[in-house]
Write a protein that holds these residues in place. Structure first.
Motif, PDB file in Angstrom:
ATOM      1  N   UNK A 144       0.842  -1.200   0.000  1.00 55.95           N
ATOM      2  CA  UNK A 144       0.000   0.000   0.000  1.00 55.95           C
ATOM      3  C   UNK A 144       0.873   1.244   0.000  1.00 55.95           C
ATOM      4  N   UNK A 145       0.907   1.939  -1.162  1.00 58.92           N
ATOM      5  CA  UNK A 145       1.638   3.196  -1.256  1.00 58.92           C
ATOM      6  C   UNK A 145       0.707   4.364  -0.939  1.00 58.92           C
ATOM      7  N   UNK A 146       1.292   5.445  -0.427  1.00 62.81           N
ATOM      8  CA  UNK A 146       0.513   6.640  -0.118  1.00 62.81           C
ATOM      9  C   UNK A 146       0.465   7.601  -1.306  1.00 62.81           C
ATOM     10  N   UNK A 147       1.587   7.784  -1.985  1.00 66.19           N
ATOM     11  CA  UNK A 147       1.688   8.811  -3.024  1.00 66.19           C
ATOM     12  C   UNK A 147       2.055   8.276  -4.402  1.00 66.19           C
ATOM     13  N   UNK A 148       2.767   7.155  -4.489  1.00 63.83           N
ATOM     14  CA  UNK A 148       3.190   6.629  -5.777  1.00 63.83           C
ATOM     15  C   UNK A 148       2.012   5.901  -6.433  1.00 63.83           C
ATOM     16  N   UNK A 149       1.551   6.358  -7.578  1.00 65.02           N
ATOM     17  CA  UNK A 149       0.358   5.759  -8.186  1.00 65.02           C
ATOM     18  C   UNK A 149       0.652   4.406  -8.838  1.00 65.02           C
ATOM     19  N   UNK A 150      -0.361   3.550  -8.892  1.00 65.52           N
ATOM     20  CA  UNK A 150      -0.212   2.235  -9.521  1.00 65.52           C
ATOM     21  C   UNK A 150      -0.186   2.351 -11.048  1.00 65.52           C
ATOM     22  N   UNK A 151      -0.619   3.486 -11.574  1.00 65.36           N
ATOM     23  CA  UNK A 151      -0.689   3.676 -13.030  1.00 65.36           C
ATOM     24  C   UNK A 151       0.603   4.230 -13.624  1.00 65.36           C
ATOM     25  N   UNK A 152       1.666   4.281 -12.825  1.00 63.19           N
ATOM     26  CA  UNK A 152       2.925   4.879 -13.263  1.00 63.19           C
ATOM     27  C   UNK A 152       3.598   4.024 -14.345  1.00 63.19           C
ATOM     28  N   UNK A 153       3.884   4.621 -15.502  1.00 59.53           N
ATOM     29  CA  UNK A 153       4.553   3.916 -16.594  1.00 59.53           C
ATOM     30  C   UNK A 153       5.891   4.553 -16.983  1.00 59.53           C
ATOM     31  N   UNK A 154       6.114   5.799 -16.623  1.00 58.19           N
ATOM     32  CA  UNK A 154       7.368   6.455 -16.978  1.00 58.19           C
ATOM     33  C   UNK A 154       8.504   5.851 -16.174  1.00 58.19           C
ATOM     34  N   UNK A 155       9.669   5.642 -16.832  1.00 55.79           N
ATOM     35  CA  UNK A 155      10.793   5.005 -16.140  1.00 55.79           C
ATOM     36  C   UNK A 155      11.319   5.868 -14.989  1.00 55.79           C
ATOM     37  N   UNK A 156      11.972   5.212 -14.017  1.00 53.02           N
ATOM     38  CA  UNK A 156      12.600   5.911 -12.907  1.00 53.02           C
ATOM     39  C   UNK A 156      12.352   5.210 -11.594  1.00 53.02           C
ATOM     40  N   UNK A 157      13.186   5.530 -10.611  1.00 54.45           N
ATOM     41  CA  UNK A 157      13.025   4.980  -9.258  1.00 54.45           C
ATOM     42  C   UNK A 157      12.352   6.026  -8.385  1.00 54.45           C
ATOM     43  N   UNK A 158      11.210   5.697  -7.870  1.00 49.46           N
ATOM     44  CA  UNK A 158      10.430   6.636  -7.044  1.00 49.46           C
ATOM     45  C   UNK A 158      10.309   6.055  -5.633  1.00 49.46           C
ATOM     46  N   UNK A 159      10.736   6.817  -4.645  1.00 49.80           N
ATOM     47  CA  UNK A 159      10.709   6.350  -3.246  1.00 49.80           C
ATOM     48  C   UNK A 159       9.984   7.379  -2.396  1.00 49.80           C
ATOM     49  N   UNK A 160       8.961   6.939  -1.708  1.00 48.27           N
ATOM     50  CA  UNK A 160       8.237   7.828  -0.803  1.00 48.27           C
ATOM     51  C   UNK A 160       8.610   7.515   0.646  1.00 48.27           C
ATOM     52  N   UNK A 161       8.427   8.502   1.487  1.00 48.13           N
ATOM     53  CA  UNK A 161       8.722   8.329   2.910  1.00 48.13           C
ATOM     54  C   UNK A 161       7.426   8.218   3.700  1.00 48.13           C
ATOM     55  N   UNK A 162       7.452   7.388   4.743  1.00 48.58           N
ATOM     56  CA  UNK A 162       6.298   7.197   5.618  1.00 48.58           C
ATOM     57  C   UNK A 162       6.806   7.090   7.048  1.00 48.58           C
ATOM     58  N   UNK A 163       6.222   7.847   7.934  1.00 48.65           N
ATOM     59  CA  UNK A 163       6.717   7.913   9.312  1.00 48.65           C
ATOM     60  C   UNK A 163       5.927   7.061  10.294  1.00 48.65           C
ATOM     61  N   UNK A 164       5.140   6.105   9.797  1.00 48.79           N
ATOM     62  CA  UNK A 164       4.286   5.329  10.687  1.00 48.79           C
ATOM     63  C   UNK A 164       5.068   4.477  11.675  1.00 48.79           C
ATOM     64  N   UNK A 165       6.305   4.140  11.346  1.00 48.21           N
ATOM     65  CA  UNK A 165       7.115   3.310  12.239  1.00 48.21           C
ATOM     66  C   UNK A 165       8.187   4.126  12.966  1.00 48.21           C
ATOM     67  N   UNK A 166       8.139   5.434  12.791  1.00 48.03           N
ATOM     68  CA  UNK A 166       9.222   6.277  13.313  1.00 48.03           C
ATOM     69  C   UNK A 166       9.039   6.653  14.766  1.00 48.03           C
ATOM     70  N   UNK A 167       7.882   6.396  15.329  1.00 46.81           N
ATOM     71  CA  UNK A 167       7.644   6.812  16.707  1.00 46.81           C
ATOM     72  C   UNK A 167       7.150   8.244  16.745  1.00 46.81           C
ATOM     73  N   UNK A 168       6.723   8.702  17.906  1.00 47.78           N
ATOM     74  CA  UNK A 168       6.174  10.052  18.039  1.00 47.78           C
ATOM     75  C   UNK A 168       7.030  10.872  18.987  1.00 47.78           C
ATOM     76  N   UNK A 169       6.884  12.174  18.869  1.00 44.26           N
ATOM     77  CA  UNK A 169       7.653  13.083  19.722  1.00 44.26           C
ATOM     78  C   UNK A 169       7.043  13.152  21.116  1.00 44.26           C
TER      79      UNK A 169
END
Length: 486
Positions: free
Chosen positions: A4-29
């Protein structure tokens, strides 16, 4: 695609490496705790009434609310005791229909020698120079001048004869009983001098605390200082405290107040209250005004509770609170009675330092009117507050946009799906962390009794019931020595 990606769409066809960040495992302040002081301002201040403002400097508070104002002096006392916890202030105007309290200092016999007289107004020392040969009128005039030279005092002085009239800067009953005396530290007075002191009285009409409570909105203030003890304001405050602690707001706040008077006066007042979020310190005959003592108590308690909500406050110094005279101190038996009347107590060290003895709430009875000690100590609601926050933070941080499925559902790795057993595991892991922090105990029983299930009526909802065992405080140590003589 199972992840389950948050921002990278499943319809992406253009070449390239796309990496999104997610802080769900980072803990809270960590929580940024806040204190708030409510009190009256003077017309010389530039800050409007009913508007919360953060304050970090006592001198700035004087500009905002006026020198000698109740709230400026409360802020100064709070910051003197605790500069680490964020402090806010909400000012109130005097009640138009109110009456200012008055007192007096009557010089009945002139001194027979030159010297210095030390007068204490609400515990604040004022030095008055007396020359050889000054008559009673001259001495009274010198007293008035010395008092009026200190714009931070809560009173002004007037009078052209041998009697000085003291008038509170604010209207309201809260100033009744303001202590006026000389030689608190047993300073030597000029020979022959005789003075009669009359504490302030006759004040009436406290302002309505309601607008200040409304101004707090849904901002989370962890601790509040309330200067008023009249029934209408206390009931309004208790209603707000209960609402904030409730499950629909979850921004709980503990309010601190103080009460002067005799054992009977304090006990009677305390017996009329019953709230798990209101803590009132019995100051007895301390020369420190109750609104100042309350501000200091709040600041000292907040500094400790923000670090560890389960650690008792006993023995913590209340800097700036002056002790009653030795002969007027309550006995252990009398203080124990107050602790059964919902009033917090203090002790006095040999050097005169005032220390918290036991910080309790006014909660004494359950809904059936039966004696109930479940919310006796302030550490209980404080620990519950922190416990709840950690659970909420865990869910909000790790599962902000997840799908919900029954236990045993087979789904692809990386899917944003949560199941009851996952939440149960998170709650157990969190409890273990809080046990290590010293807030709770008995993990095994907690794990055995924890219930987490999907709601049978609402498939989008997870319910749980847990039974945290809050850690207690080491307060009483009792031993029995059976000695032998041979």
């Amino acid at each position: 695609m199972s992840i389950s990606f948050d921002d990278i769409p499943s319809s992406l066809r253009t070449p390239g490496a796309h990496i999104e960040f997610n802080n769900e495992l980072a803990g809270s302040a960590n929580v940024l705790h806040k204190m708030v002081v409510i009190g009256q301002r003077l017309g010389t201040g530039i800050q409007s009434a009913g508007v919360p403002i953060r304050v970090t400097d006592p001198s700035r508070a004087k500009t905002l609310f006026g020198r000698g104002s109740m709230i400026a002096n409360m802020i100064a006392a709070s910051l003197d005791a605790n500069t680490e916890t964020e402090l806010w202030a909400i000012a109130l105007d005097d009640l138009g229909a109110g009456v200012a309290a008055t007192g007096s200092i009557a010089v009945t016999t002139a001194a027979t020698e030159a010297g210095t007289l030390y007068i204490y107004i609400g515990g604040v020392r004022v030095a008055v120079g007396i020359a050889d040969g000054d008559d009673t009128d001259t001495i009274a005039s010198s007293i008035s001048a010395a008092i009026n030279s200190n714009a931070d005092l809560p009173v002004t002085a007037s009078g052209s004869t041998s009697t000085v009239t003291l008038t509170a800067r604010h209207k309201g009953e809260y100033m009744n009983g303001l202590d006026v005396r000389s030689s608190y530290y047993e300073e030597r007075e000029p020979d022959g001098l005789a003075i009669t002191y009359t504490s302030l009285s006759g004040g009436s009409g406290n302002p309505d605390i309601g607008p200040a409570l409304d101004a707090m909105g849904d901002e989370w203030f962890n601790w509040l200082c309330n200067p008023y003890n009249d029934t209408a304001n206390i009931q309004a405050l208790e209603t707000e405290l209960d609402s904030r602690f409730g499950p629909m707001r979850q921004i709980g706040c503990r309010a601190f107040g103080a009460l002067a008077g005799t054992l009977a006066t304090m006990g009677t007042w305390g017996s009329s209250r019953n709230n798990p979020h209101l803590s009132v310190l019995g100051t007895g005959t301390s020369p420190t005004p109750t609104y100042i003592a309350a501000a200091i108590n709040m600041a000292v308690a907040a500094k400790s509770l923000s670090n560890d909500p389960a650690r008792p406050l006993q023995t913590l110094e209340l800097p700036g609170v002056k002790a009653p005279r030795r002969e007027e101190l309550l006995t252990r038996q009398e203080r124990n009675l107050l602790l059964y009347d919902g009033i917090s107590t203090f002790t006095v060290a040999r050097d005169g330092t005032v220390q918290i003895e036991r910080q309790i709430t006014t909660y004494q009875f359950n809904s059936a009117g039966l004696a109930d000690a479940s919310y006796l100590d302030i550490c209980t609601p404080e620990t519950l507050e922190r416990f709840r926050y950690e659970q909420r933070a865990m869910v909000a941080q790790k599962y902000p946009r997840h799908k919900l499925a029954d236990d045993g559902t087979s789904y692809g790795a990386g899917q944003a799906i949560v199941m009851p057993k996952i939440i149960k595991g998170e709650l157990l892991a969190l409890y273990k962390e809080m046990e290590i922090a010293g807030w709770v105990e008995d993990y095994d029983t907690y794990a055995e009794q924890l219930i987490v299930e999907r709601d049978s009526e609402d498939p989008n909802r997870i319910n749980w019931r847990d039974t945290p065992n809050l850690v207690n405080q080491a307060r009483v140590f009792a031993g029995k020595t059976q000695f032998i003589v041979k």
